[in-house]
Write a protein that holds these residues in place. Structure first.
Motif, short mmCIF file in Angstrom:
data_model
loop_
_atom_site.label_atom_id
_atom_site.label_comp_id
_atom_site.label_asym_id
_atom_site.label_seq_id
_atom_site.Cartn_x
_atom_site.Cartn_y
_atom_site.Cartn_z
N ILE A 165 7.55 -5.18 -8.98
CA ILE A 165 6.66 -5.17 -7.80
C ILE A 165 5.34 -4.55 -8.26
O ILE A 165 5.24 -3.33 -8.41
N ASN A 166 4.35 -5.41 -8.55
CA ASN A 166 3.15 -4.88 -9.21
C ASN A 166 1.85 -5.13 -8.43
O ASN A 166 0.78 -4.85 -8.93
N HIS A 167 1.98 -5.69 -7.21
CA HIS A 167 0.76 -5.90 -6.41
C HIS A 167 0.59 -4.65 -5.53
O HIS A 167 0.91 -4.67 -4.33
N LEU A 168 0.09 -3.58 -6.16
CA LEU A 168 0.11 -2.27 -5.49
C LEU A 168 -1.30 -1.72 -5.26
O LEU A 168 -2.20 -1.94 -6.06
N TYR A 169 -1.44 -0.99 -4.15
CA TYR A 169 -2.65 -0.22 -3.88
C TYR A 169 -2.20 1.20 -3.55
O TYR A 169 -1.16 1.37 -2.91
N ARG A 170 -2.98 2.20 -4.01
CA ARG A 170 -2.59 3.59 -3.74
C ARG A 170 -3.64 4.27 -2.87
O ARG A 170 -4.83 4.00 -3.02
N CYS A 171 -3.18 5.14 -1.99
CA CYS A 171 -4.13 5.84 -1.12
C CYS A 171 -3.61 7.27 -0.91
O CYS A 171 -2.47 7.44 -0.44
N ASP A 172 -4.43 8.29 -1.24
CA ASP A 172 -3.94 9.67 -1.06
C ASP A 172 -4.66 10.37 0.09
O ASP A 172 -4.57 11.57 0.25
N ASP A 173 -5.37 9.58 0.90
CA ASP A 173 -6.07 10.18 2.05
C ASP A 173 -5.77 9.31 3.28
O ASP A 173 -6.24 8.18 3.39
N LEU A 206 0.84 -1.21 0.00
CA LEU A 206 0.00 0.00 0.00
C LEU A 206 0.87 1.25 0.00
O LEU A 206 1.73 1.42 0.88
N LEU A 207 0.66 2.12 -0.99
CA LEU A 207 1.42 3.36 -1.10
C LEU A 207 0.55 4.50 -0.58
O LEU A 207 -0.55 4.72 -1.10
N VAL A 208 1.03 5.19 0.45
CA VAL A 208 0.21 6.26 1.05
C VAL A 208 0.95 7.59 0.94
O VAL A 208 2.05 7.75 1.48
N ASP A 209 0.35 8.53 0.24
CA ASP A 209 0.93 9.88 0.10
C ASP A 209 -0.18 10.81 -0.37
O ASP A 209 -1.00 10.40 -1.20
N ASP A 210 -0.20 12.05 0.15
CA ASP A 210 -1.28 12.95 -0.30
C ASP A 210 -0.99 13.52 -1.69
O ASP A 210 -1.87 14.07 -2.32
N GLU A 211 0.25 13.37 -2.18
CA GLU A 211 0.57 13.89 -3.53
C GLU A 211 0.31 12.80 -4.55
O GLU A 211 1.09 11.84 -4.65
N ALA A 212 -0.76 12.98 -5.32
CA ALA A 212 -1.13 11.94 -6.29
C ALA A 212 -0.02 11.72 -7.31
O ALA A 212 0.23 10.59 -7.75
N SER A 231 4.31 8.20 -9.74
CA SER A 231 5.69 7.93 -10.19
C SER A 231 6.29 6.78 -9.36
O SER A 231 7.03 5.95 -9.89
N LEU A 232 5.92 6.68 -8.08
CA LEU A 232 6.44 5.56 -7.27
C LEU A 232 5.89 4.23 -7.80
O LEU A 232 6.62 3.23 -7.90
N SER A 233 4.61 4.23 -8.20
CA SER A 233 4.02 2.99 -8.75
C SER A 233 4.79 2.56 -9.99
O SER A 233 5.08 1.37 -10.17
N ILE A 285 -2.78 -6.75 2.93
CA ILE A 285 -1.61 -5.89 2.76
C ILE A 285 -0.48 -6.40 3.65
O ILE A 285 -0.70 -6.72 4.82
N GLY A 286 0.73 -6.46 3.12
CA GLY A 286 1.87 -6.92 3.93
C GLY A 286 2.88 -5.81 4.17
O GLY A 286 3.72 -5.90 5.06
N LEU A 287 2.81 -4.76 3.32
CA LEU A 287 3.81 -3.68 3.43
C LEU A 287 3.15 -2.35 3.10
O LEU A 287 2.38 -2.25 2.15
N VAL A 288 3.46 -1.33 3.93
CA VAL A 288 2.93 0.01 3.66
C VAL A 288 4.11 0.96 3.42
O VAL A 288 5.08 0.95 4.19
N LEU A 289 4.05 1.73 2.33
CA LEU A 289 5.05 2.76 2.07
C LEU A 289 4.38 4.09 2.42
O LEU A 289 3.41 4.47 1.77
N LEU A 290 4.88 4.74 3.46
CA LEU A 290 4.11 5.81 4.10
C LEU A 290 4.84 7.16 4.09
O LEU A 290 6.01 7.24 4.49
N ASP A 291 4.12 8.19 3.67
CA ASP A 291 4.64 9.56 3.74
C ASP A 291 4.43 10.06 5.18
O ASP A 291 3.57 9.55 5.89
N LEU A 292 5.22 11.06 5.58
CA LEU A 292 5.02 11.57 6.95
C LEU A 292 4.14 12.82 6.99
O LEU A 292 3.25 12.93 7.82
#
Ligand SMILES: Nc1ncnc2c1ncn2[C@@H]1O[C@H](COP(=O)(O)OP(=O)(O)OP(=O)(O)O)[C@@H](O)[C@H]1O
Length: 471
Positions: A34-42, A13-19, A24-26, A55-62
């Motif tokens: 690495i193509n089993h991706l979910y995106r979340c901007d909220d 799961l990719l989490v960042d408010d900047e769509a 670009s990270l995807s 979900i096994g891994l979260v890539l998280l913005d601060l």
């Protein structure tokens, strides 16, 4: 058609408010396979996504509106401690990195980090999660002594607890994308195990097998990677390699111990990057095949002797299966005997013969250097020569004579050793110990025990009378 498999097995799961950053990270991750991706901007939706998706891994913005990254990290650590979190932040501050790691983050990257370092860090976290999940699955299976897909192992005749443990292990690594190394003497069933691992993986692509013994580096590269038209003299059309043929499935490389040093470098690159170059092409292709390798050689020894690259060896043995030799699972002999007799009789359109009661005993005293393949050949040969209703013991007697001619070191992994702190036994004591051991191995059958000892039956009787005067 190329089967697109999702990697890893769990979602990232990719989490960042900047769509735009999410996009670009995807792309970067998809390029790295690495193509089993979910995106979340909220950030308010993160916890509900974790509840509804695997979900096994979260890539998280601060730095995010609504709920800040560190607070999300804290919530994940409390409610889903099994999920790994990597922080990818615009903040290049040691304090924020230290604080995140204290809160349980697996790693911390700044958004400007080079692409390669970032993807390598993410791959590391994925591998760690995969190992954790496999370990969990293995423990579950071992505790319940349970097989989820017993039908996959139907062709592997066995009642050995060691083999059963191997089946359970294979089930627990079934969906992993990492390579599997299958070791075992020649004829122990490595190819059958590779097929079972492929069937268990649930991949819908094919199992493609290649024996790489004797392939020089150019042929190896051409066979696996294919070539472009004009890549070398005679290449009048482009050809896909076996990696492409195995897309969405499994590529099984047999006799990996024979791989040349130059080809080892190519295989390592393929495993590390997941990419390869067809001969004559400067555009990389992405491999969609899982790699399984097998060898009857001692790869660890090869690695210590400098004949096999250490980095490749460690890549290959992330998942390792060591098949026991037939002499280490003698409990399988009666089952295999019946299985191959039935198979041979069917192929030769004969009735399944009965056999003397001593036959399994005789076989269990032979050390089978060619393992199950040798047993199979022996039974097929005996049946082809057999004429009466009962299989003759004569077809098998030569085995014990063959064994008797072998030097002790050829059939014993641990040579006989005497304890230097104990007095040496006398010849008479050894004589009696040997006779007792032969009788034990021959289940008290004197003619078999005499054969094992390389003496005649009257000679054995005489010794027994001397050693056991009261019997
Ligand atoms: N447990 C088993 N039950 C039934 N048949 C078996 C079993 N194990 C092996 N065989 C048979 O024995 C033969 C040898 O097996 P296989 O080719 O898988 O061995 P291998 O370890 O790959 O040998 P090599 O190292 O020489 O390539 C095959 O005919 C296979 O079907």
């Amino acid at each position: 058609m190329i089967n697109q498999t999702l990697y890893p097995e769990f979602g990232v799961l990719l989490v960042d408010d900047e769509a735009s950053f999410l996009r670009s990270l995807s792309i970067t991750l998809e390029r790295a396979g690495i193509n089993h991706l979910y995106r979340c901007d909220d950030s308010r939706q993160v916890i509900s996504l974790l509840q509804t998706h695997h979900i096994g891994l979260v890539l998280l913005d601060l730095t995010m509106p609504h709920i800040a990254g560190q607070q999300v990290l804290q919530m994940i650590a409390e409610q889903h401690p099994e999920i790994a979190v990597i922080i990818i932040s615009g903040l290049n501050q040691v304090e924020s990195a230290v604080e995140s790691l204290k809160l349980g983050a697996f790693d911390y990257f700044v958004k400007t980090t080079e692409e390669d370092r970032l993807t390598e860090g993410i791959r590391r976290a994925i591998r760690m999660q995969e190992l954790r999940l496999e370990n969990q699955a293995l423990t579950q299976r071992m505790m319940h002594n349970h097989l989820e897909h017993p039908g996959v192992f139907d062709d592997i005749v066995t009642r050995s607890p060691q083999m059963r443990a191997i089946f359970q292990y294979l089930e627990s690594i079934a969906h992993s994308n990492q390579p599997v190394l299958i070791c075992g003497e020649s004829g122990t069933g490595k190819e059958l195990i590779a097929k079972a691992a492929h069937d268990l993986s649930g991949r819908n692509g094919p199992l493609v097998t290649v024996n790489i013994a004797g392939l020089d580096d150019n042929v190896f590269a051409d066979t696996l990677f294919g070539h472009q038209r004009g890549a070398f003299t005679g290449a009048d059309r482009s050809r896909a390699g076996l990696i492409e043929e195995a897309a969405g499935g499994t590529l099984f490389l047999d006799e990996i111990g024979d791989l040349s040093m130059a080809s080892q470098v190519k295989l390592l690159r393929l495993l590390q990057e997941g990419e390869y170059y067809p001969l004559g092409s400067d555009r990389p292709k992405r491999s969609q095949a899982r790699i399984i390798v097998a060898t009857h050689q001692n790869l660890q020894q090869h690695q210590q002797d400098g004949r096999f690259r250490r980095d490749l060896y460690y890549r290959l043995c992330i998942h390792q299966v060591m098949l026991p030799a037939l002499r280490q699972r003698k409990e399988d002999l009666p089952l295999l005997l019946d299985h191959f007799l039935t198979q041979a009789a069917k192929e030769m359109s004969k009735n399944v013969p009965s056999y003397p009661a001593e036959l399994p005993l005789l076989l269990s005293n032979y050390h089978f250097p060619g393992n199950i393949r040798e047993l199979r050949a022996l039974i097929f040969d005996a049946l082809s020569r057999h004429r009466s209703h009962m299989l003759s013991l004569e077809s098998f007697r030569h085995l014990l004579e063959q064994d008797a001619e072998l030097p002790v070191s050829a059939c014993e992994e641990v040579p006989v050793q005497f304890n230097p702190e104990q007095p040496l036994p006398t010849l008479a004591m050894m004589d009696s110990l040997l006779v007792e051991e032969a009788l034990r191995r021959a289940d008290n059958n004197q003619s078999m025990a005499a054969r094992l000892l390389g003496i005649s039956q009257p000679a054995l009787s005489k010794r027994l009378k001397k050693n056991r005067p009261d019997q």
